[in-house]
Design a protein around this motif. Structure first.
Motif, PDB file in Angstrom:
ATOM      1  N   ARG A   1      37.979  62.004  35.896  1.00  0.00           N
ATOM      2  CA  ARG A   1      38.409  63.147  34.608  1.00  0.00           C
ATOM      3  C   ARG A   1      39.871  62.453  34.422  1.00  0.00           C
ATOM      4  N   LEU A   2      40.542  61.919  35.184  1.00  0.00           N
ATOM      5  CA  LEU A   2      41.853  61.454  34.840  1.00  0.00           C
ATOM      6  C   LEU A   2      41.910  60.234  34.048  1.00  0.00           C
ATOM      7  N   SER A   3      40.537  59.336  34.336  1.00  0.00           N
ATOM      8  CA  SER A   3      40.502  57.905  33.681  1.00  0.00           C
ATOM      9  C   SER A   3      40.139  58.268  32.244  1.00  0.00           C
TER      10      SER A   3
ATOM     11  N   LYS B   1      33.138  60.583  21.852  1.00  0.00           N
ATOM     12  CA  LYS B   1      33.033  62.098  22.302  1.00  0.00           C
ATOM     13  C   LYS B   1      32.389  62.073  23.522  1.00  0.00           C
ATOM     14  N   PRO B   2      33.070  62.962  24.148  1.00  0.00           N
ATOM     15  CA  PRO B   2      32.611  62.944  25.833  1.00  0.00           C
ATOM     16  C   PRO B   2      31.359  63.635  25.959  1.00  0.00           C
ATOM     17  N   LYS B   3      30.556  63.038  26.732  1.00  0.00           N
ATOM     18  CA  LYS B   3      29.111  63.502  26.937  1.00  0.00           C
ATOM     19  C   LYS B   3      28.871  64.816  28.000  1.00  0.00           C
ATOM     20  N   GLY B   4      30.092  64.853  28.755  1.00  0.00           N
ATOM     21  CA  GLY B   4      30.367  65.884  29.718  1.00  0.00           C
ATOM     22  C   GLY B   4      31.102  67.255  29.153  1.00  0.00           C
TER      23      GLY B   4
ATOM     24  N   THR C   1      35.995  68.060  30.277  1.00  0.00           N
ATOM     25  CA  THR C   1      36.744  67.015  29.433  1.00  0.00           C
ATOM     26  C   THR C   1      38.258  67.329  28.945  1.00  0.00           C
ATOM     27  N   LEU C   2      38.916  66.592  28.759  1.00  0.00           N
ATOM     28  CA  LEU C   2      40.384  66.751  28.393  1.00  0.00           C
ATOM     29  C   LEU C   2      40.520  66.980  26.956  1.00  0.00           C
TER      30      LEU C   2
END
Length: 207
Positions: A107-109, A143-146, A149-150
């Protein structure tokens, strides 16, 4: 940084085209990121709320080395220092005399700064990527798949093959624009820049 097709034949045709486009865009982004094993630059960061009202403006200096090393120093009067050594991330707030240390997990990465120095081979596993090119500028939208996300979307913009700016949009429409100037690529950066020594008397929070 989330088409309903009426005919199955159309769906198969469109998905094949999109898969090819995604593969091409991922390859292009990978190429641009990997060619800079180190980067250093000044940055100016502007944060706006959903209505366009300015919330914060800061400047600073960033240095990265692939993979996973980062130094992100925001100037006073809102001074902060973020240092990643590839295993953990330390955030130091001089005003509070406080250091927050976090493990460099997935998540941080996904945070924008760490994306620039991260493992390029894993970006397509975490993000859907599209690109648009105009003249000497190419924009990539990630765009995040999960769900955990932040941010909802992230735009990385390259000018003549060098990172120029990035824009982060979160779930409530808040936008953070970061412009890079004086960018230097593949110049040696002392290893000491990616090591953080906890200042004497500072409170330490482990997360």
């Amino acid at each position: 940084m989330r088409l309903i097709r009426m005919l199955l034949v159309s769906a198969l045709a469109l998905s094949s085209v999109n898969a090819f486009a995604d593969t091409k865009d991922v390859a292009r982004l990978t190429q641009l990121l990997e060619k800079s094993q180190t980067l250093s630059a000044r940055f100016s960061q502007l944060t706006l709320d959903g209505s366009g009202t300015q919330l914060q403006e800061t400047t600073g200096q960033m240095q990265i080395q692939r993979p996973g090393l980062l130094r992100w120093h925001t100037d006073a009067p809102q001074e902060q220092l973020i240092v990643s050594d590839g295993k953990k991330v330390s955030l130091y707030d001089p005003d509070l005399q406080q250091v927050t240390v976090k493990a460099l997990d997935q998540r941080l990465s996904q945070t924008p700064a760490l994306l620039l120095s991260g493992d390029v081979s894993k970006i397509s596993e975490t993000f859907d990527i599209s690109a648009k090119e105009a003249g000497d500028v190419i924009d990539f939208v990630l765009k995040p798949k999960g769900r955990d996300t932040l941010f909802d979307s992230l735009r990385l913009s390259f000018r003549r093959g060098t990172i120029n700016d990035m824009q982060l949009i979160d779930g409530v429409g808040q936008r953070t624009n970061i412009l890079f100037t004086g960018v230097k690529a593949n110049e040696p950066i002392p290893a000491s820049q990616f090591k953080f020594d906890i200042p004497k008397g500072a409170d330490v929070i482990q997360e």
